[in-house]
Scaffold this active site. Structure first.
Site, PDB file in Angstrom:
ATOM      1  N   GLY A  46      20.948 -19.746  14.743  1.00  0.00           N
ATOM      2  CA  GLY A  46      20.936 -19.906  16.194  1.00  0.00           C
ATOM      3  C   GLY A  46      20.327 -21.243  16.568  1.00  0.00           C
ATOM      4  O   GLY A  46      19.577 -21.833  15.777  1.00  0.00           O
ATOM      5  N   GLN A  51      16.254 -27.572  21.676  1.00  0.00           N
ATOM      6  CA  GLN A  51      16.034 -28.003  20.289  1.00  0.00           C
ATOM      7  C   GLN A  51      16.786 -29.274  19.939  1.00  0.00           C
ATOM      8  O   GLN A  51      16.507 -29.889  18.916  1.00  0.00           O
ATOM      9  CB  GLN A  51      16.437 -26.891  19.311  1.00  0.00           C
ATOM     10  CG  GLN A  51      15.537 -25.675  19.387  1.00  0.00           C
ATOM     11  CD  GLN A  51      15.944 -24.652  18.371  1.00  0.00           C
ATOM     12  OE1 GLN A  51      16.816 -23.840  18.628  1.00  0.00           O
ATOM     13  NE2 GLN A  51      15.351 -24.685  17.188  1.00  0.00           N
ATOM     14  N   CYS A  88      12.503 -20.957  12.315  1.00  0.00           N
ATOM     15  CA  CYS A  88      13.058 -21.765  13.398  1.00  0.00           C
ATOM     16  C   CYS A  88      13.375 -23.160  12.863  1.00  0.00           C
ATOM     17  O   CYS A  88      12.551 -23.739  12.157  1.00  0.00           O
ATOM     18  CB  CYS A  88      12.031 -21.854  14.524  1.00  0.00           C
ATOM     19  SG  CYS A  88      12.571 -22.823  15.930  1.00  0.00           S
ATOM     20  N   LEU A  89      14.540 -23.696  13.218  1.00  0.00           N
ATOM     21  CA  LEU A  89      14.906 -25.038  12.738  1.00  0.00           C
ATOM     22  C   LEU A  89      13.943 -26.101  13.262  1.00  0.00           C
ATOM     23  O   LEU A  89      13.821 -27.169  12.666  1.00  0.00           O
ATOM     24  CB  LEU A  89      16.337 -25.383  13.154  1.00  0.00           C
ATOM     25  CG  LEU A  89      17.453 -24.562  12.476  1.00  0.00           C
ATOM     26  CD1 LEU A  89      18.805 -24.980  13.015  1.00  0.00           C
ATOM     27  CD2 LEU A  89      17.413 -24.706  10.959  1.00  0.00           C
ATOM     28  N   HIS A 130      15.047 -14.786  20.287  1.00  0.00           N
ATOM     29  CA  HIS A 130      14.428 -16.031  19.815  1.00  0.00           C
ATOM     30  C   HIS A 130      14.985 -17.232  20.589  1.00  0.00           C
ATOM     31  O   HIS A 130      14.234 -18.087  21.065  1.00  0.00           O
ATOM     32  CB  HIS A 130      14.691 -16.177  18.309  1.00  0.00           C
ATOM     33  CG  HIS A 130      14.179 -17.434  17.686  1.00  0.00           C
ATOM     34  ND1 HIS A 130      13.181 -17.443  16.728  1.00  0.00           N
ATOM     35  CD2 HIS A 130      14.522 -18.738  17.866  1.00  0.00           C
ATOM     36  CE1 HIS A 130      12.935 -18.702  16.372  1.00  0.00           C
ATOM     37  NE2 HIS A 130      13.743 -19.506  17.039  1.00  0.00           N
ATOM     38  N   GLU A 131      16.329 -17.286  20.719  1.00  0.00           N
ATOM     39  CA  GLU A 131      16.943 -18.447  21.379  1.00  0.00           C
ATOM     40  C   GLU A 131      16.680 -18.436  22.884  1.00  0.00           C
ATOM     41  O   GLU A 131      16.453 -19.494  23.481  1.00  0.00           O
ATOM     42  CB  GLU A 131      18.446 -18.503  21.086  1.00  0.00           C
ATOM     43  CG  GLU A 131      18.836 -18.584  19.605  1.00  0.00           C
ATOM     44  CD  GLU A 131      18.083 -19.628  18.801  1.00  0.00           C
ATOM     45  OE1 GLU A 131      17.657 -20.654  19.375  1.00  0.00           O
ATOM     46  OE2 GLU A 131      17.889 -19.415  17.591  1.00  0.00           O
ATOM     47  N   HIS A 134      13.411 -19.893  23.612  1.00  0.00           N
ATOM     48  CA  HIS A 134      13.426 -21.373  23.629  1.00  0.00           C
ATOM     49  C   HIS A 134      13.723 -21.916  25.026  1.00  0.00           C
ATOM     50  O   HIS A 134      13.195 -22.964  25.416  1.00  0.00           O
ATOM     51  CB  HIS A 134      14.491 -21.910  22.674  1.00  0.00           C
ATOM     52  CG  HIS A 134      14.036 -22.082  21.255  1.00  0.00           C
ATOM     53  ND1 HIS A 134      12.983 -22.901  20.905  1.00  0.00           N
ATOM     54  CD2 HIS A 134      14.501 -21.561  20.096  1.00  0.00           C
ATOM     55  CE1 HIS A 134      12.823 -22.853  19.577  1.00  0.00           C
ATOM     56  NE2 HIS A 134      13.722 -22.048  19.069  1.00  0.00           N
TER      57      HIS A 134
HETATM   58 ZN    ZN Z   1      13.949 -21.530  17.132  1.00  0.00          ZN
END
Ligand code: ZN
Length: 148
Positions: A46, A51, A88-89, A130-131, A134
């Site tokens: 995701g 991000q 998380c990226l 999660h997304e 963000h």
């Molecule tokens: Zn993340």
């Protein structure tokens, strides 16, 4: 399409709130294409627009069931509990246990601007939560459960 630069957790843009999309234009379509490419390139499941440095309410998800592009996603129902590891990226090399709902239902706009609903359980529910976090400037490390 293009790979975009991922912002890491020391970047204050990840703490800002994203804005709603009022008009789905070429820029938004390109943003979503680029986000998908960036997510796949980095082996993520995701990615949210902040991000890649864009404060707009769009996310992409692929938990192995195909690519989902969500515009203005909002959780409208959730139930159950699921505690599992998350990463998380934007926070490479770190994982932690986070409690999420087992099932969530969201509403969102698709690429044609039509309002749709999507229900997910398990990993899909986790990725959606999660997304969407963000988009509100929240990182999973804010919610990590510490082992006693
Ligand atoms: Zn993340």
């Amino acid at each position: 399409m293009a790979i975009r630069q991922i912002r890491f957790s020391d970047d204050s843009i990840l703490r800002k709130k994203s804005r709603e999309i009022n008009e789905i234009n070429d820029r938004i379509n390109i943003l979503l294409e680029d986000m998908a490419e960036t997510m796949y390139k980095n082996d993520g499941v995701g990615l949210a627009a902040p991000q890649v440095g864009v404060l707009r309410n769009v996310i992409v998800i692929d938990v192995g069931q195909g690519l989902i592009k969500l515009i203005n996603p909002k959780i409208i129902e959730s139930d159950g509990e699921n505690i599992d590891f998350e990463g998380c990226l934007s926070i490479p090399g770190i994982s932690g246990k986070v409690k999420r709902p087992e099932r969530v239902k969201i509403k969102y706009l698709d690429l044609s601007g039509e309002e749709k609903e999507l229900e997910g359980t398990g990993l899909l529910a986790r990725a959606m939560c999660h997304e969407i976090d963000h988009l509100n400037g929240i990182l999973f490390t804010d919610k990590t459960i510490k082992d006693e």
